[in-house]
Design a protein around this motif. Structure first.
Motif, PDB file in Angstrom:
ATOM      1  N   ASN A 162      -2.858  -1.198  10.475  1.00  0.00           N
ATOM      2  CA  ASN A 162      -3.698  -0.412   9.276  1.00  0.00           C
ATOM      3  C   ASN A 162      -4.041  -1.519   8.444  1.00  0.00           C
ATOM      4  O   ASN A 162      -3.518  -1.752   7.377  1.00  0.00           O
ATOM      5  N   PRO A 163      -5.159  -2.263   8.767  1.00  0.00           N
ATOM      6  CA  PRO A 163      -5.738  -3.366   7.996  1.00  0.00           C
ATOM      7  C   PRO A 163      -6.391  -2.706   6.618  1.00  0.00           C
ATOM      8  O   PRO A 163      -6.895  -1.765   6.587  1.00  0.00           O
ATOM      9  N   PRO A 164      -6.883  -3.636   5.834  1.00  0.00           N
ATOM     10  CA  PRO A 164      -7.541  -3.370   4.757  1.00  0.00           C
ATOM     11  C   PRO A 164      -9.093  -3.349   5.375  1.00  0.00           C
ATOM     12  O   PRO A 164      -9.312  -3.923   6.471  1.00  0.00           O
ATOM     13  N   TYR A 165      -9.708  -2.166   5.050  1.00  0.00           N
ATOM     14  CA  TYR A 165     -11.053  -1.921   5.561  1.00  0.00           C
ATOM     15  C   TYR A 165     -11.979  -1.257   4.414  1.00  0.00           C
ATOM     16  O   TYR A 165     -12.954  -0.760   4.957  1.00  0.00           O
ATOM     17  N   LEU A 166     -11.920  -1.460   3.347  1.00  0.00           N
ATOM     18  CA  LEU A 166     -12.859  -0.979   2.447  1.00  0.00           C
ATOM     19  C   LEU A 166     -13.695  -2.165   1.879  1.00  0.00           C
ATOM     20  O   LEU A 166     -13.388  -3.214   2.012  1.00  0.00           O
ATOM     21  N   ARG A 205     -11.041   7.784  12.891  1.00  0.00           N
ATOM     22  CA  ARG A 205     -10.340   6.975  12.085  1.00  0.00           C
ATOM     23  C   ARG A 205      -9.284   5.971  12.593  1.00  0.00           C
ATOM     24  O   ARG A 205      -8.980   5.009  12.016  1.00  0.00           O
ATOM     25  N   LEU A 209       1.023  -1.207  -0.031  1.00  0.00           N
ATOM     26  CA  LEU A 209       0.100  -0.225  -0.021  1.00  0.00           C
ATOM     27  C   LEU A 209       0.593   1.318  -0.109  1.00  0.00           C
ATOM     28  O   LEU A 209       2.096   1.347   0.530  1.00  0.00           O
ATOM     29  N   LEU A 243      -5.727   3.820  -5.761  1.00  0.00           N
ATOM     30  CA  LEU A 243      -6.351   2.592  -5.067  1.00  0.00           C
ATOM     31  C   LEU A 243      -6.371   1.648  -6.403  1.00  0.00           C
ATOM     32  O   LEU A 243      -6.180   0.372  -5.971  1.00  0.00           O
ATOM     33  N   ALA A 291      -4.530  -5.340   0.603  1.00  0.00           N
ATOM     34  CA  ALA A 291      -4.232  -4.281   1.514  1.00  0.00           C
ATOM     35  C   ALA A 291      -5.200  -3.450   1.701  1.00  0.00           C
ATOM     36  O   ALA A 291      -5.410  -2.402   2.416  1.00  0.00           O
ATOM     37  N   LEU A 292      -6.496  -3.448   0.723  1.00  0.00           N
ATOM     38  CA  LEU A 292      -7.429  -2.711   0.701  1.00  0.00           C
ATOM     39  C   LEU A 292      -8.735  -3.242   1.164  1.00  0.00           C
ATOM     40  O   LEU A 292      -9.644  -2.487   1.962  1.00  0.00           O
ATOM     41  N   GLU A 335      -6.720   1.202  12.779  1.00  0.00           N
ATOM     42  CA  GLU A 335      -6.827   2.188  11.767  1.00  0.00           C
ATOM     43  C   GLU A 335      -8.159   1.828  11.226  1.00  0.00           C
ATOM     44  O   GLU A 335      -8.274   0.547  10.950  1.00  0.00           O
ATOM     45  N   ARG A 364      -0.175   6.536   3.768  1.00  0.00           N
ATOM     46  CA  ARG A 364      -1.058   7.880   3.716  1.00  0.00           C
ATOM     47  C   ARG A 364      -1.010   8.671   4.919  1.00  0.00           C
ATOM     48  O   ARG A 364      -0.751   8.002   6.021  1.00  0.00           O
TER      49      ARG A 364
HETATM   50  N1  GLN Z   1      -7.428   4.844   4.047  1.00  0.00           N
HETATM   51  C1  GLN Z   1      -7.157   3.982   2.554  1.00  0.00           C
HETATM   52  C2  GLN Z   1      -8.210   4.550   1.665  1.00  0.00           C
HETATM   53  O1  GLN Z   1      -9.373   4.695   1.760  1.00  0.00           O
HETATM   54  C3  GLN Z   1      -7.534   2.613   2.682  1.00  0.00           C
HETATM   55  C4  GLN Z   1      -6.446   1.838   3.337  1.00  0.00           C
HETATM   56  C5  GLN Z   1      -6.782   0.601   3.942  1.00  0.00           C
HETATM   57  O2  GLN Z   1      -7.912  -0.223   3.654  1.00  0.00           O
HETATM   58  N2  GLN Z   1      -6.112   0.286   5.068  1.00  0.00           N
HETATM   59  O3  GLN Z   1      -7.760   4.851   0.741  1.00  0.00           O
END
Ligand code: GLN
Length: 284
Positions: free
Chosen positions: A189-193, A275, A89, A205, A212-213, A243, A92
């Motif tokens: 900061n795991p994937p969280y989408l 966040r 990733l 993205l 990672a997303l 996160e 950010r």
């Molecule tokens: N914060 C990221 C984004 O929305 C996502 C990164 C994540 O999933 N850890 O672009």
């Protein structure tokens, strides 16, 4: 052979975005291996055809959407220059908030040399969080964990470049390969989408590793997994900091509560959005 200034003009037209001028300079600086400031003083210098070709190759790729960080192979995070690749990733600024909060839970005065704090970064990617923490708290033991060997190799190179010798690296699916009750602080900061998140079709993205997303239909799969498993690796009194997406605060707090963690709270990012959520393994 063309002069720098006419190349930069052509590049701005090719990129045609708000940041076109800056990005054109950064890419030309990369090709010429010079800082941007050098370009201003040499805008009538000519560029060899080979370098010109390489510049236009990079511009074309950028115009097609490839992230600048991948084209340069690096990104700044916490004032550290980190190597990145499509296996990691792109770090950010939002994640710097997680670093700040983690540091608040790593007070230097609470780290006697005979018992350094044990800190783990789950899903370290380029090593951004682990290396920022190790940089700020050289006396701590930081372990960078990732399932991806390719990512771990990049994190390791970053640690070497930054001279951070005390950071450890472990290939593991989240905390699976870690022992029980050995750490003071776990950050991630795991994937969280969500699978359907429209942002996945936009900007950088599109090029970042989906592992990672993406985290399932509600974006919480990885967080659910971490919350259920990682606290077993924490000492009583140890903290878990995660996160997450700005609309996931309530759900993450609920997960932390349900797992029996105490002092559960959510902190805001610089744009005042929820966040980072955290909780603590109760003292016995
Ligand atoms: N914060 C990221 C984004 O929305 C996502 C990164 C994540 O999933 N850890 O672009």
């Amino acid at each position: 052979m063309s002069e720098l200034r006419s190349l930069l003009r052509a590049a701005r037209e090719m990129l045609a975005t708000d940041s076109a001028a800056l990005e054109a300079e950064v890419l030309l600086g990369e090709v010429l291996q010079r800082p941007r400031s050098w370009l201003y003083a040499h805008d009538r210098d000519t560029v060899t055809p080979g370098r010109q070709q390489r510049f236009f190759d990079l511009l074309r790729r950028r115009a097609e959407g490839e992230p600048l960080a991948y084209l340069l192979g690096q990104r700044e995070f916490w004032s550290l220059t980190l190597q990145v690749s499509p296996d990691t990733l792109i770090p950010r600024p939002d994640t710097e908030r997680l670093v700040e909060l983690a540091l608040q839970h790593m007070p230097p005065e609470h780290m006697p040399p005979e018992r350094p704090l044990q800190v783990v970064d789950l899903g370290t990617g380029s090593g951004a969080i682990a290396l920022a923490l190790a940089h700020e708290r050289p006396q701590a033991h930081v372990l960078a964990v990732d399932r991806s060997l390719a990512a771990l190799q990049i994190a390791q190179v970053n640690a070497q470049h930054l001279g951070l010798q005390r950071v450890g690296f472990v290939q593991s699916d989240w905390s699976e390969a870690l022992g029980d009750a050995s750490c003071d602080l776990i950050v991630s900061n795991p994937p969280y989408l969500r699978l359907e998140d429209p942002h996945l079709q936009q900007g950088d993205l599109r090029y970042e590793p989906s592992v990672a997303l993406l985290a399932g239909a509600d974006g919480l799969d990885a967080i659910r997994h971490i919350v259920s498993t990682a606290p077993a690796c924490l000492h009583p009194g140890g903290w878990l900091l995660l996160e997450h997406g700005f609309e996931q605060g309530a759900a993450v707090r609920q997960l932390l509560h349900d797992r029996g963690l105490s002092e559960v709270t959510t902190e805001l990012d610089i744009e005042h959005r929820e966040r980072v959520s955290l909780g603590r393994v109760p003292e016995k």
